[in-house]
Design a protein around this motif. Structure first.
Motif, PDB file in Angstrom:
ATOM      1  N   ALA A 166     -17.037 -48.690  21.869  1.00 24.94           N
ATOM      2  CA  ALA A 166     -15.871 -47.860  21.543  1.00 24.94           C
ATOM      3  C   ALA A 166     -16.268 -46.697  20.635  1.00 24.94           C
ATOM      4  N   VAL A 167     -17.138 -46.966  19.659  1.00 19.60           N
ATOM      5  CA  VAL A 167     -17.564 -45.902  18.751  1.00 19.60           C
ATOM      6  C   VAL A 167     -18.453 -44.904  19.500  1.00 19.60           C
ATOM      7  N   VAL A 168     -19.286 -45.416  20.408  1.00 23.29           N
ATOM      8  CA  VAL A 168     -20.107 -44.522  21.231  1.00 23.29           C
ATOM      9  C   VAL A 168     -19.188 -43.604  22.054  1.00 23.29           C
ATOM     10  N   ALA A 175     -16.073 -42.732  21.441  1.00 22.68           N
ATOM     11  CA  ALA A 175     -15.387 -41.782  20.568  1.00 22.68           C
ATOM     12  C   ALA A 175     -16.338 -40.662  20.132  1.00 22.68           C
ATOM     13  N   THR A 176     -17.602 -41.026  19.888  1.00 24.92           N
ATOM     14  CA  THR A 176     -18.570 -40.030  19.447  1.00 24.92           C
ATOM     15  C   THR A 176     -18.885 -39.027  20.566  1.00 24.92           C
ATOM     16  N   VAL A 177     -19.032 -39.550  21.785  1.00 27.38           N
ATOM     17  CA  VAL A 177     -19.280 -38.667  22.935  1.00 27.38           C
ATOM     18  C   VAL A 177     -18.089 -37.723  23.117  1.00 27.38           C
ATOM     19  N   LEU A 178     -16.887 -38.297  23.029  1.00 26.04           N
ATOM     20  CA  LEU A 178     -15.678 -37.482  23.149  1.00 26.04           C
ATOM     21  C   LEU A 178     -15.666 -36.395  22.072  1.00 26.04           C
ATOM     22  N   PHE A 179     -16.051 -36.772  20.862  1.00 25.06           N
ATOM     23  CA  PHE A 179     -16.099 -35.810  19.757  1.00 25.06           C
ATOM     24  C   PHE A 179     -17.090 -34.685  20.043  1.00 25.06           C
ATOM     25  N   MET A 180     -18.285 -35.047  20.503  1.00 25.00           N
ATOM     26  CA  MET A 180     -19.310 -34.035  20.756  1.00 25.00           C
ATOM     27  C   MET A 180     -18.898 -33.092  21.885  1.00 25.00           C
ATOM     28  N   PRO A 226     -11.544 -46.982  19.865  1.00 29.37           N
ATOM     29  CA  PRO A 226     -11.688 -48.060  18.867  1.00 29.37           C
ATOM     30  C   PRO A 226     -10.440 -48.939  18.748  1.00 29.37           C
ATOM     31  N   LEU A 227      -9.256 -48.342  18.846  1.00 33.05           N
ATOM     32  CA  LEU A 227      -8.027 -49.151  18.743  1.00 33.05           C
ATOM     33  C   LEU A 227      -7.952 -50.136  19.911  1.00 33.05           C
ATOM     34  N   ALA A 228      -8.225 -49.644  21.111  1.00 40.91           N
ATOM     35  CA  ALA A 228      -8.182 -50.533  22.279  1.00 40.91           C
ATOM     36  C   ALA A 228      -9.189 -51.665  22.117  1.00 40.91           C
ATOM     37  N   GLY A 231      -9.395 -44.724  10.815  1.00 39.28           N
ATOM     38  CA  GLY A 231     -10.506 -44.395   9.908  1.00 39.28           C
ATOM     39  C   GLY A 231     -11.719 -43.899  10.677  1.00 39.28           C
ATOM     40  N   ILE A 232     -12.000 -44.547  11.810  1.00 35.67           N
ATOM     41  CA  ILE A 232     -13.139 -44.111  12.634  1.00 35.67           C
ATOM     42  C   ILE A 232     -12.869 -42.710  13.191  1.00 35.67           C
ATOM     43  N   GLY A 233     -11.658 -42.492  13.702  1.00 34.28           N
ATOM     44  CA  GLY A 233     -11.297 -41.169  14.220  1.00 34.28           C
ATOM     45  C   GLY A 233     -11.393 -40.104  13.138  1.00 34.28           C
ATOM     46  N   ALA A 234     -10.931 -40.440  11.921  1.00 40.88           N
ATOM     47  CA  ALA A 234     -10.953 -39.484  10.815  1.00 40.88           C
ATOM     48  C   ALA A 234     -12.379 -39.179  10.362  1.00 40.88           C
ATOM     49  N   THR A 235     -13.235 -40.208  10.384  1.00 39.80           N
ATOM     50  CA  THR A 235     -14.631 -40.000   9.983  1.00 39.80           C
ATOM     51  C   THR A 235     -15.302 -39.000  10.918  1.00 39.80           C
ATOM     52  N   LEU A 236     -15.068 -39.172  12.228  1.00 37.73           N
ATOM     53  CA  LEU A 236     -15.656 -38.250  13.194  1.00 37.73           C
ATOM     54  C   LEU A 236     -15.069 -36.841  13.028  1.00 37.73           C
ATOM     55  N   TYR A 237     -13.751 -36.790  12.944  1.00 41.29           N
ATOM     56  CA  TYR A 237     -13.096 -35.486  12.880  1.00 41.29           C
ATOM     57  C   TYR A 237     -13.505 -34.700  11.631  1.00 41.29           C
TER      58      TYR A 237
END
Lengths: 184, 212
Positions: free
Chosen positions: B32-34, B36-41, B140-142, B169-175
C-alpha cells in the motif's frame, strides 16, 4: 477465579502448539461460562429461551475458535473471552431490535451452570448448515453431528485428508461469518 | 447441533495458525505504501527546491508531525482488533502529534508579525493539499481495513477511525515533500482537515466492514 483463567491460558497455549486434548478441555470449560453470561444477558431483557441462549453460546464458541489468534498470550484471557461473549450477546439482542445496555462484567463473576448444559442444542447452526456448499456441509456434519474423525470422514466421502481439513476450516469460517445474517 | 458436537468439529479444525493482527497490518502496508509512493511520484513529485527546503526547520517539522501521527496510530491499531484489551491510557499516545503541532503553532505566532498570520495560514496550495492527502491515503486505508478484518475489533467505528488516522498520516507524510506551504499555521489547518476527511471515511467504512 484467577486459577481458572490461568488454566484457560495454559490450555490455549498448549492448543496453540497443536494439543487437541488441551483445546477440547478449554472449549468444554468455556461453554458453561459462556452459557451463564448469555443467560444472564437474556434474563436482563426478560428472555429465557434455552434454545436461543445456546445459539449465542455456539456463535461465541465459533468466534473464539476463528479469532483465537487475536488473544495475545501475554495478555489475560478472561477479558478476551468476556469481550467476545459480550460482542455476540449484544449482536444477538440488537438483531432482535431491542436496544439493550449490557454492562461489562468480569468473566470471573460468571459461575458455570450445571452439567445439564452438555446436551443443549442450538437451532440456528442447523439452519446455517444449509448455506454451506454441499461438500463443506457433508464434512461439517460428519465431523460434528456424526462424530467422525478427519480420516473416517475422508474415507466415507472419498476425499483426501487434506481436502477434508480444508473443507472443515472453510465451512466453520463460513458458519461464523453467516451467524445471524441469514435472510439479510 | 449439540454444543458438544460443535466442539468436536472445532477441535478437529487444526488449520494453520493465523498470524497476529500486528503482523498482518505490517504485511498489508508494504504494497500500500509502495502504491501511494508511486502515485505521489507520478502525480505530484517532490518540490523542485527540496534540497534547500530540507535545511529549514519548518519544512522538516511537517515530516515530524505527519510521521509521528502515523507511528502513534499504527502502534495503537492492533490492540483495537484484540477483544478485551485494556486501552485506558493507551489512547493518549494519539495526543502526541497534535500537541507537537500546537506547540509549533504557538511558536509560529510568536515569531511572525500578526500581518503574516493570515497569508501563511491560507498558503498557496490548499486545494491541492485537501485533494492529495486523502488520495494518497486511499491505498493505506484499504490495506489497514483489510488487515483489521482479520482481527476482531469490538468497536468497528473506532478501529476504522484510527486506521484512517494512520493512513492520513502516511498521505500527509508523502504530500509534505511536494507542498511548499511550510508554516505550522498552514499544516495545522489544512493538513488537519485533510486527515480528518480520511478519519471520517475510515470510521464510516469500518462500521460497515469490520463487524464480525
Amino acid at each position: 477465579m484467577q486459577d481458572r483463567e490461568d488454566e484457560w491460558a495454559a490450555l490455549m497455549r498448549a492448543a496453540n502448539v497443536g494439543d487437541p486434548a488441551a483445546y477440547r478441555r478449554l472449549l468444554q470449560g468455556l461453554a458453561p461460562v459462556l452459557r451463564s453470561i448469555v443467560r444472564r444477558g437474556f434474563a436482563r431483557v426478560g428472555m429465557t429461551s434455552a434454545g436461543e441462549v445456546e445459539d449465542v453460546v455456539q456463535e461465541a464458541l465459533l468466534a473464539i475458535h476463528i479469532k483465537r489468534h487475536t488473544w495475545d498470550p501475554s495478555a489475560p484471557i478472561g477479558p478476551w473471552v468476556a469481550a467476545i461473549a459480550r460482542n455476540k450477546l449484544i449482536d444477538n439482542l440488537r438483531r432482535r431490535k431491542q436496544g439493550v445496555e449490557v454492562p461489562i462484567e468480569e468473566v470471573a463473576d460468571s459461575l458455570p451452570d450445571g452439567a445439564k448444559g452438555e446436551e443443549l442444542s442450538g437451532r440456528e447452526i442447523d439452519r446455517l448448515l444449509a448455506v454451506l456448499s454441499e461438500g463443506q456441509r457433508a464434512v461439517v456434519r460428519a465431523v460434528s453431528v456424526e462424530g467422525a474423525s478427519i480420516q473416517e470422514t475422508a474415507r466415507r466421502l472419498g476425499m483426501s485428508d487434506g481436502a477434508v481439513r480444508v473443507a472443515l476450516h472453510r465451512g466453520l469460517k463460513a458458519l461464523a461469518a453467516r451467524f445471524g445474517r441469514v435472510g439479510e | 447441533m449439540k454444543t458438544t458436537q460443535l466442539i468436536d468439529a472445532l477441535v478437529q479444525d487444526q488449520a494453520t495458525r493465523s498470524p497476529p493482527v500486528a503482523t498482518v497490518c505490517a504485511v498489508a502496508l508494504v504494497p500500500a505504501v509502495v502504491t501511494a509512493t508511486v502515485l505521489f511520484m507520478m502525480a505530484l513529485g517532490p518540490r523542485p527546491d527540496i534540497a534547500a527546503a530540507a535545511e529549514t526547520p519548518r519544512f522538516l517539522f511537517k515530516f515530524v508531525v505527519a510521521f509521528g501521527l502515523t507511528v502513534t496510530a499504527l502502534a495503537l491499531l492492533p490492540r483495537l482488533a484484540q477483544p478485551g484489551r485494556d486501552l485506558r491510557g493507551r489512547g493518549r499516545v494519539l495526543l502526541l502529534a497534535p500537541l507537537l503541532l500546537a506547540g509549533a503553532v504557538a511558536t509560529e505566532l510568536i515569531l511572525l508579525p500578526a500581518a503574516e498570520w493570515w497569508p501563511r495560514l491560507v498558503g498557496r496550495n490548499l486545494a491541492v493539499c485537501l485533494v492529495s492527502i486523502p488520495a494518497l491515503s486511499l491505498a493505506p486505508l484499504a490495506a489497514l481495513l483489510v488487515a483489521l478484518r482479520h482481527g476482531a475489533p469490538t468497536a468497528p467505528g473506532v478501529a476504522g477511525a484510527v486506521a484512517g488516522l494512520a493512513a492520513g498520516g502516511i498521505g500527509a507524510t508523502l504530500y509534505a515533500a511536494h507542498c511548499t506551504d511550510d508554516s505550522p499555521l498552514f499544516v495545522a489547518t489544512w493538513y488537519t482537515l485533510a486527515v480528518a476527511l480520511v478519519v471520517v471515511a475510515g470510521a464510516a467504512i469500518g462500521r460497515r466492514v469490520l463487524r464480525w
